[in-house]
Design a protein around this motif. Structure first.
Motif, PDB file in Angstrom:
ATOM      1  N   ILE A  60       0.803  -1.222   0.000  1.00  0.00           N
ATOM      2  CA  ILE A  60       0.000   0.000   0.000  1.00  0.00           C
ATOM      3  C   ILE A  60       0.839   1.277   0.000  1.00  0.00           C
ATOM      4  CG2 ILE A  60      -1.637   1.352   1.402  1.00  0.00           C
ATOM      5  CD1 ILE A  60      -3.205  -1.264   1.831  1.00  0.00           C
ATOM      6  N   PRO A  61       1.920   1.377   0.776  1.00  0.00           N
ATOM      7  CA  PRO A  61       2.691   2.633   0.730  1.00  0.00           C
ATOM      8  C   PRO A  61       3.207   2.986  -0.666  1.00  0.00           C
ATOM      9  CG  PRO A  61       3.272   1.405   2.690  1.00  0.00           C
ATOM     10  CD  PRO A  61       2.410   0.487   1.845  1.00  0.00           C
ATOM     11  N   ALA A  62       3.715   2.019  -1.402  1.00  0.00           N
ATOM     12  CA  ALA A  62       4.190   2.301  -2.766  1.00  0.00           C
ATOM     13  C   ALA A  62       3.027   2.747  -3.641  1.00  0.00           C
ATOM     14  CB  ALA A  62       4.862   1.064  -3.362  1.00  0.00           C
ATOM     15  N   GLY A  63       1.885   2.094  -3.493  1.00  0.00           N
ATOM     16  CA  GLY A  63       0.703   2.480  -4.263  1.00  0.00           C
ATOM     17  C   GLY A  63       0.240   3.887  -3.931  1.00  0.00           C
ATOM     18  N   LEU A  64       0.243   4.221  -2.638  1.00  0.00           N
ATOM     19  CA  LEU A  64      -0.149   5.579  -2.229  1.00  0.00           C
ATOM     20  C   LEU A  64       0.808   6.626  -2.788  1.00  0.00           C
ATOM     21  CD1 LEU A  64      -1.200   5.132   1.507  1.00  0.00           C
ATOM     22  CD2 LEU A  64      -2.660   5.764  -0.417  1.00  0.00           C
ATOM     23  N   CYS A  65       2.094   6.335  -2.738  1.00  0.00           N
ATOM     24  CA  CYS A  65       3.066   7.273  -3.312  1.00  0.00           C
ATOM     25  C   CYS A  65       2.801   7.474  -4.798  1.00  0.00           C
ATOM     26  CB  CYS A  65       4.495   6.764  -3.101  1.00  0.00           C
ATOM     27  SG  CYS A  65       5.058   6.880  -1.402  1.00  0.00           S
ATOM     28  N   LEU A  87      -5.735  -1.364  -6.912  1.00  0.00           N
ATOM     29  CA  LEU A  87      -4.935  -1.607  -5.710  1.00  0.00           C
ATOM     30  C   LEU A  87      -5.823  -1.959  -4.526  1.00  0.00           C
ATOM     31  CD1 LEU A  87      -2.184  -1.693  -4.315  1.00  0.00           C
ATOM     32  CD2 LEU A  87      -2.394   0.777  -3.930  1.00  0.00           C
ATOM     33  N   PHE A  88      -6.896  -1.203  -4.329  1.00  0.00           N
ATOM     34  CA  PHE A  88      -7.798  -1.477  -3.210  1.00  0.00           C
ATOM     35  C   PHE A  88      -8.434  -2.857  -3.354  1.00  0.00           C
ATOM     36  CE2 PHE A  88     -11.846  -1.443  -0.984  1.00  0.00           C
ATOM     37  CZ  PHE A  88     -11.430  -1.041   0.293  1.00  0.00           C
ATOM     38  N   ALA A  89      -8.939  -3.158  -4.537  1.00  0.00           N
ATOM     39  CA  ALA A  89      -9.567  -4.468  -4.761  1.00  0.00           C
ATOM     40  C   ALA A  89      -8.550  -5.587  -4.555  1.00  0.00           C
ATOM     41  CB  ALA A  89     -10.174  -4.542  -6.160  1.00  0.00           C
ATOM     42  N   GLY A  90      -7.355  -5.401  -5.085  1.00  0.00           N
ATOM     43  CA  GLY A  90      -6.323  -6.423  -4.935  1.00  0.00           C
ATOM     44  C   GLY A  90      -5.957  -6.688  -3.495  1.00  0.00           C
ATOM     45  N   ARG A  91      -5.796  -5.624  -2.731  1.00  0.00           N
ATOM     46  CA  ARG A  91      -5.416  -5.780  -1.324  1.00  0.00           C
ATOM     47  C   ARG A  91      -6.566  -6.369  -0.504  1.00  0.00           C
ATOM     48  NH1 ARG A  91      -1.473  -7.309  -0.267  1.00  0.00           N
ATOM     49  NH2 ARG A  91      -1.782  -8.079  -2.330  1.00  0.00           N
ATOM     50  N   ILE A  93      -9.114  -8.305  -1.650  1.00  0.00           N
ATOM     51  CA  ILE A  93      -9.297  -9.706  -2.053  1.00  0.00           C
ATOM     52  C   ILE A  93      -8.205 -10.578  -1.442  1.00  0.00           C
ATOM     53  CG2 ILE A  93      -9.164 -11.269  -4.043  1.00  0.00           C
ATOM     54  CD1 ILE A  93     -10.599  -8.997  -5.645  1.00  0.00           C
ATOM     55  N   HIS A  94      -6.972 -10.120  -1.504  1.00  0.00           N
ATOM     56  CA  HIS A  94      -5.860 -10.883  -0.945  1.00  0.00           C
ATOM     57  C   HIS A  94      -6.039 -11.086   0.559  1.00  0.00           C
ATOM     58  CE1 HIS A  94      -1.776 -11.660   0.551  1.00  0.00           C
ATOM     59  NE2 HIS A  94      -1.611 -12.282  -0.608  1.00  0.00           N
ATOM     60  N   ALA A  95      -6.408 -10.034   1.273  1.00  0.00           N
ATOM     61  CA  ALA A  95      -6.579 -10.135   2.726  1.00  0.00           C
ATOM     62  C   ALA A  95      -7.707 -11.090   3.092  1.00  0.00           C
ATOM     63  CB  ALA A  95      -6.830  -8.750   3.329  1.00  0.00           C
ATOM     64  N   VAL A  96      -8.826 -10.991   2.419  1.00  0.00           N
ATOM     65  CA  VAL A  96      -9.957 -11.883   2.702  1.00  0.00           C
ATOM     66  C   VAL A  96      -9.543 -13.334   2.447  1.00  0.00           C
ATOM     67  CG1 VAL A  96     -12.277 -12.548   1.944  1.00  0.00           C
ATOM     68  CG2 VAL A  96     -11.744 -10.144   2.364  1.00  0.00           C
ATOM     69  N   ALA A 109      -4.251 -15.311  -5.371  1.00  0.00           N
ATOM     70  CA  ALA A 109      -3.471 -15.002  -6.574  1.00  0.00           C
ATOM     71  C   ALA A 109      -4.128 -13.872  -7.366  1.00  0.00           C
ATOM     72  CB  ALA A 109      -3.321 -16.254  -7.435  1.00  0.00           C
ATOM     73  N   LEU A 110      -5.448 -13.862  -7.420  1.00  0.00           N
ATOM     74  CA  LEU A 110      -6.156 -12.765  -8.090  1.00  0.00           C
ATOM     75  C   LEU A 110      -5.854 -11.443  -7.384  1.00  0.00           C
ATOM     76  CD1 LEU A 110      -8.237 -11.550 -10.056  1.00  0.00           C
ATOM     77  CD2 LEU A 110     -10.007 -12.180  -8.398  1.00  0.00           C
ATOM     78  N   GLY A 111      -5.878 -11.451  -6.054  1.00  0.00           N
ATOM     79  CA  GLY A 111      -5.558 -10.237  -5.299  1.00  0.00           C
ATOM     80  C   GLY A 111      -4.165  -9.726  -5.606  1.00  0.00           C
ATOM     81  N   MET A 112      -3.201 -10.639  -5.671  1.00  0.00           N
ATOM     82  CA  MET A 112      -1.832 -10.221  -5.996  1.00  0.00           C
ATOM     83  C   MET A 112      -1.737  -9.714  -7.426  1.00  0.00           C
ATOM     84  SD  MET A 112       0.067 -10.215  -3.407  1.00  0.00           S
ATOM     85  CE  MET A 112       1.351  -9.563  -4.415  1.00  0.00           C
ATOM     86  N   THR A 113      -2.434 -10.371  -8.345  1.00  0.00           N
ATOM     87  CA  THR A 113      -2.409  -9.942  -9.749  1.00  0.00           C
ATOM     88  C   THR A 113      -2.961  -8.532  -9.893  1.00  0.00           C
ATOM     89  OG1 THR A 113      -2.595 -12.235 -10.502  1.00  0.00           O
ATOM     90  CG2 THR A 113      -3.206 -10.507 -12.080  1.00  0.00           C
TER      91      THR A 113
END
Length: 132
Positions: A60-65, A87-91, A93-96, A109-113
């Motif tokens: 997230i920090p890199a994405g926010l920057c 980025l939000f959807a990926g993070r 989905i990955h967390a869930v 894997a979808l979240g990371m993609t």
């Protein structure tokens, strides 16, 4: 009224920060439940919560920057919404998937993609817009 580039970046920045807050709260709640101050104490659910938060806090920090720099460059709000949404959807989905699926997971894997796609689009866009 059309949102400005800065407003678009602020929207996704706020959403991503709240996601980090929620993941941090989940890890802290599991720490309290198991009465573990440091490490995971061998508790699998705590280890997963810690990794879900840790993984999000790595990307997230890199994405926010990137969102902030795109906004400063004056890119179209649609670009900010695209990369912020990916980025939000990926993070999310990955967390869930981290919390609810064991082992290898197509959902994770979808979240990371989606996360990587967001960062790739952001990086290329920053380079292109910096030379225009």
């Amino acid at each position: 009224m059309m949102a400005s580039t800065i407003q678009a970046a602020a929207l996704w920045g706020g959403m991503l920060i709240l996601l980090l807050f929620a993941l941090s709260g989940a890890a802290a709640g599991r720490r309290r439940h198991h009465r573990i101050a440091i490490g995971d104490g061998g508790q699998h659910d705590l280890a997963l919560a810690m990794r879900a938060f840790g993984n999000a806090s790595e990307y997230i920090p890199a994405g926010l920057c990137g969102l902030i720099l795109l906004a400063i460059l004056g890119t179209p709000p649609a670009l900010i919404h695209t990369v912020g949404g990916l980025l939000f959807a990926g993070r999310l989905i990955h967390a869930v998937a981290m919390f609810y699926q064991r082992g290898l997971s197509m959902v994770r894997a979808l979240g990371m993609t989606l996360t990587w796609l967001s960062l790739l689009i952001t990086g290329v866009s920053l380079i292109v817009w910096s030379v225009l």
